[in-house]
Design a protein around this motif. Sequence first.
Motif, short mmCIF file in Angstrom:
data_model
loop_
_atom_site.label_atom_id
_atom_site.label_comp_id
_atom_site.label_asym_id
_atom_site.label_seq_id
_atom_site.Cartn_x
_atom_site.Cartn_y
_atom_site.Cartn_z
N PHE A 274 0.84 -1.17 -0.19
CA PHE A 274 0.12 0.05 0.48
C PHE A 274 1.18 1.22 0.24
O PHE A 274 0.70 2.10 -0.38
N ASP A 275 1.59 1.33 0.77
CA ASP A 275 2.86 2.26 0.55
C ASP A 275 3.47 2.55 -0.42
O ASP A 275 3.70 3.57 -1.51
N ARG A 276 3.75 1.47 -1.04
CA ARG A 276 5.24 1.36 -3.06
C ARG A 276 3.56 2.04 -3.41
O ARG A 276 3.37 3.24 -4.51
N PHE A 277 2.10 1.99 -3.51
CA PHE A 277 0.82 2.52 -4.74
C PHE A 277 1.12 3.73 -4.26
O PHE A 277 1.19 4.88 -4.35
N LYS A 278 0.95 3.78 -2.26
CA LYS A 278 0.79 5.78 -2.59
C LYS A 278 2.51 6.30 -2.66
O LYS A 278 1.85 8.19 -3.61
N TRP A 279 3.33 6.25 -3.21
CA TRP A 279 4.60 6.79 -4.03
C TRP A 279 4.32 6.79 -5.29
O TRP A 279 4.58 7.80 -5.62
N PHE A 280 3.06 5.62 -5.64
CA PHE A 280 3.54 5.53 -7.00
C PHE A 280 2.34 6.96 -7.36
O PHE A 280 2.94 7.22 -8.29
N SER B 48 0.01 20.19 -5.27
CA SER B 48 1.15 19.61 -4.21
C SER B 48 1.25 19.02 -3.25
O SER B 48 1.40 18.21 -2.37
N ILE B 49 -0.21 20.13 -2.44
CA ILE B 49 -0.11 19.58 -1.23
C ILE B 49 -0.92 18.80 -0.79
O ILE B 49 -0.66 17.27 0.19
N LEU B 50 -1.72 17.96 -2.29
CA LEU B 50 -2.30 16.45 -2.04
C LEU B 50 -1.03 15.55 -1.68
O LEU B 50 -1.43 14.83 -0.86
N ALA B 51 -0.28 16.04 -2.48
CA ALA B 51 1.11 14.64 -2.78
C ALA B 51 1.27 14.71 -1.21
O ALA B 51 2.22 13.62 -1.15
N LEU B 52 1.99 15.87 -1.20
CA LEU B 52 2.78 16.14 0.16
C LEU B 52 1.78 15.31 1.31
O LEU B 52 3.04 14.68 1.99
N LEU B 53 0.90 15.93 1.70
CA LEU B 53 -0.52 15.01 2.07
C LEU B 53 -0.26 13.26 2.43
O LEU B 53 0.36 12.82 2.91
N LEU B 54 -0.11 12.89 1.18
CA LEU B 54 -0.15 11.52 1.15
C LEU B 54 1.05 11.33 0.98
O LEU B 54 1.38 9.79 1.61
N THR C 86 1.14 10.05 4.86
CA THR C 86 1.09 8.70 5.61
C THR C 86 1.34 7.62 4.91
O THR C 86 1.44 6.52 5.30
N THR C 87 2.65 7.61 4.75
CA THR C 87 2.87 6.45 4.13
C THR C 87 4.53 5.95 5.66
O THR C 87 4.41 7.08 6.15
N LEU C 88 5.08 5.48 5.39
CA LEU C 88 5.67 4.94 7.24
C LEU C 88 6.86 5.81 6.66
O LEU C 88 7.45 6.34 7.63
N LYS C 89 7.73 6.50 5.33
CA LYS C 89 8.61 6.95 5.23
C LYS C 89 8.00 8.44 5.75
O LYS C 89 8.72 9.23 6.52
N GLY C 90 6.72 8.83 5.70
CA GLY C 90 5.89 10.04 5.31
C GLY C 90 6.28 10.06 7.28
O GLY C 90 6.95 11.73 7.93
N ARG C 91 5.91 9.02 7.47
CA ARG C 91 5.64 9.05 9.62
C ARG C 91 6.62 9.11 10.17
O ARG C 91 7.05 10.20 10.99
N ASN C 92 7.45 8.70 9.22
CA ASN C 92 9.05 8.52 10.66
C ASN C 92 9.65 10.47 10.30
O ASN C 92 10.04 10.49 10.68
#
Length: 133
Positions: A14-20, A58-64, A67-73
């Motif tokens: 799911f994280d990979r899909f979000k990064w895509f 850009s804000i939507l992409a940043l918010l998405l 929400t990934t593991l790397k983003g939370r880290n």
Amino acid sequence: MSIVSDNQETSKLFDRFKWFVVLVLVALVVWGNFYFAEPNAIYQVGTVIRVIVVVIISILALLLAMTTLKGRNFINFAKESRVEMRKVVWPTRKETVQTTLLIAVITIVVGLCLWGVDTFFLWGITKLTVLGH
């Protein structure tokens, strides 16, 4: 496989899909901004509207991405960095000026010493070689 392992695999997928999706959004912003800036584009879009759309996507992409593991880290790292920055004891104006002046004086003294050594070696080499006749 255990339930935890399946859950982790699903989360990674799911994280990979979000990064895509983030990558697609960024590519869409770049392409759309250049395409609609062209004078021969099918639809002429004003600069203000283009900027607003770029900012929103850009804000939507940043918010998405957040929400990934790397983003939370990254968010946790930023919070911890802010806490550590509050612990730093910053020097006073007087200490800063004194340290700056000390570094300037030391730099000048070392520069003069190196100039003196260089001049001494230059004098010695000119006396020993053909340049010194």
